[in-house]
Scaffold this motif. Structure first.
Motif, mmCIF file in Angstrom:
data_model
loop_
_atom_site.group_PDB
_atom_site.id
_atom_site.type_symbol
_atom_site.label_atom_id
_atom_site.label_comp_id
_atom_site.label_asym_id
_atom_site.label_seq_id
_atom_site.Cartn_x
_atom_site.Cartn_y
_atom_site.Cartn_z
ATOM 1 N N UNK A 155 32.655 56.808 45.223
ATOM 2 C CA UNK A 155 31.442 57.584 45.453
ATOM 3 C C UNK A 155 30.311 57.103 44.543
ATOM 4 N N UNK A 156 30.658 56.576 43.387
ATOM 5 C CA UNK A 156 29.662 56.087 42.435
ATOM 6 C C UNK A 156 29.655 54.571 42.358
ATOM 7 N N UNK A 157 28.480 53.986 42.337
ATOM 8 C CA UNK A 157 28.392 52.522 42.318
ATOM 9 C C UNK A 157 28.925 51.940 41.015
ATOM 10 N N UNK A 158 28.716 52.668 39.894
ATOM 11 C CA UNK A 158 29.255 52.184 38.622
ATOM 12 C C UNK A 158 30.783 52.218 38.631
ATOM 13 N N UNK A 159 31.321 53.266 39.227
ATOM 14 C CA UNK A 159 32.776 53.376 39.311
ATOM 15 C C UNK A 159 33.373 52.228 40.126
ATOM 16 N N UNK A 160 32.681 51.881 41.226
ATOM 17 C CA UNK A 160 33.174 50.796 42.070
ATOM 18 C C UNK A 160 33.188 49.481 41.297
ATOM 19 N N UNK A 161 32.151 49.241 40.492
ATOM 20 C CA UNK A 161 32.107 48.015 39.689
ATOM 21 C C UNK A 161 33.200 48.028 38.625
ATOM 22 N N UNK A 162 33.424 49.176 37.987
ATOM 23 C CA UNK A 162 34.517 49.270 37.016
ATOM 24 C C UNK A 162 35.861 48.992 37.684
ATOM 25 N N UNK A 163 36.021 49.470 38.902
ATOM 26 C CA UNK A 163 37.282 49.232 39.615
ATOM 27 C C UNK A 163 37.505 47.753 39.874
ATOM 28 N N UNK A 164 36.462 47.039 40.280
ATOM 29 C CA UNK A 164 36.654 45.623 40.593
ATOM 30 C C UNK A 164 36.829 44.806 39.318
ATOM 31 N N UNK A 165 36.171 45.216 38.228
ATOM 32 C CA UNK A 165 36.386 44.550 36.943
ATOM 33 C C UNK A 165 37.818 44.782 36.472
ATOM 34 N N UNK A 166 38.291 46.016 36.647
ATOM 35 C CA UNK A 166 39.670 46.319 36.268
ATOM 36 C C UNK A 166 40.669 45.494 37.057
ATOM 37 N N UNK A 167 40.414 45.334 38.358
ATOM 38 C CA UNK A 167 41.284 44.490 39.179
ATOM 39 C C UNK A 167 41.304 43.063 38.641
ATOM 40 N N UNK A 168 40.137 42.532 38.312
ATOM 41 C CA UNK A 168 40.047 41.159 37.816
ATOM 42 C C UNK A 168 40.780 41.005 36.487
ATOM 43 N N UNK A 169 40.648 41.993 35.606
ATOM 44 C CA UNK A 169 41.328 41.947 34.312
ATOM 45 C C UNK A 169 42.842 42.009 34.480
ATOM 46 N N UNK A 170 43.294 42.910 35.323
ATOM 47 C CA UNK A 170 44.738 43.097 35.505
ATOM 48 C C UNK A 170 45.385 41.887 36.164
ATOM 49 N N UNK A 171 44.596 41.109 36.889
ATOM 50 C CA UNK A 171 45.116 39.916 37.547
ATOM 51 C C UNK A 171 44.700 38.627 36.829
ATOM 52 N N UNK A 172 44.108 38.796 35.656
ATOM 53 C CA UNK A 172 43.721 37.669 34.791
ATOM 54 C C UNK A 172 42.863 36.638 35.523
ATOM 55 N N UNK A 173 41.882 37.129 36.272
ATOM 56 C CA UNK A 173 40.971 36.246 36.986
ATOM 57 C C UNK A 173 39.885 35.736 36.043
#
Length: 264
Positions: A155-173
């Motif tokens: 629902x929040x654009x900042x939250x969506x960006x945090x989610x994609x950053x978290x995905x990248x971190x967890x997958x060591x991209x």
């Protein structure tokens, strides 16, 4: 034409090592990614390995995080809260001076044609499942060097960006191999999140603020806005995006938000 369903948002408390940090309005998808991304953006962790465990309690509306390092609650709670602009309640604890210490974006492993950004922005829109279902969600998307898209929505654009950053971190991209696309306005705090992770290129379907553009230029980040159809607005000139569109389809925007010139 039928009505779309309403997007969901829930108050969720973030608790780190037993201390409640804040209550956030979140959409209940990919909360592990959000937690990792938010903690990284705010400086609680430097990588995903700093998190020992994440426990999500749907009934209580809480996320409990156990960090491998000690958490100095007294020092943390003396920091001033800044509430983020836009839909979905967000809060950040980094100050406007913190970003001066961010590393400038490393040289990107590849450059992109503007037509490629428009193509990927279109694919992003066509594959944003929850936006298509509700018409009221924001999304963030990373495009890797193979052209593959990974999308997170909230629902929040900042939250969506945090989610994609978290995905990248967890997958060591590696950030130098990625491009970030977002549906939301690129504000100062949004640019700060992306810059801290190290995205060299950011594209949006809408505008960037004057403060975000100033920060992007300082950190050598390419920002392209209004990615719609066959049109775009170029805010920075970091040499990572090549304009291959018709001259009347692309404008360069000044820091005041006006059009400087058609980009040839």
């Amino acid at each position: 034409m039928g009505h779309k369903g309403c997007p969901d948002e829930y108050p969720i408390s973030l608790i780190i090592n037993g201390f409640e940090i804040a209550v956030f309005q979140l959409t209940k998808f990919d909360l592990e990614d959000w937690t990792c991304g938010y903690l990284f953006s705010e400086g609680f962790i430097t990588d995903a390995d700093d998190i020992k465990a994440i426990t999500i309690n749907d009934e209580m509306g809480s996320i409990h995080v156990s960090l491998r390092t000690d958490f100095d609650a007294d020092q943390f709670f003396t920091k001033k809260k800044h509430y983020t602009a836009g839909c979905g309640r967000g809060v950040t604890f980094f100050s406007m001076n913190d970003v001066k210490n961010f590393q400038k974006a490393a040289a990107a492993d590849q450059t992109y044609k503007l037509s490629y950004l428009l193509k990927k922005r279109s694919e992003f829109a066509q594959n944003s499942r929850f936006y298509l279902e509700t018409g009221g969600m924001h999304g963030a998307c990373i495009v890797d060097e193979t052209g593959r898209l990974t999308i997170r929505e909230d629902i929040g654009r900042h939250n969506a960006v945090d989610k994609i950053i978290g995905h990248a971190l967890r997958n060591r991209l590696q950030p130098s191999r990625l491009m970030l696309l977002t549906t939301g306005r690129v504000s100062y705090e949004m640019l700060s999140k992306a810059a801290k992770f190290g995205f060299p290129v950011i594209g949006s379907r809408t505008a960037a603020t004057k403060q975000a553009v100033q920060l992007a230029r300082y950190l050598n980040i390419e920002v392209v806005g209004y990615l719609r159809g066959k049109m775009a607005a170029i805010y920075t000139s970091a040499g990572r995006v090549e304009n291959d569109l018709a001259a009347d389809s692309v404008v360069e925007r000044s820091l005041e938000g006006g059009e400087l010139a058609t980009r040839h």
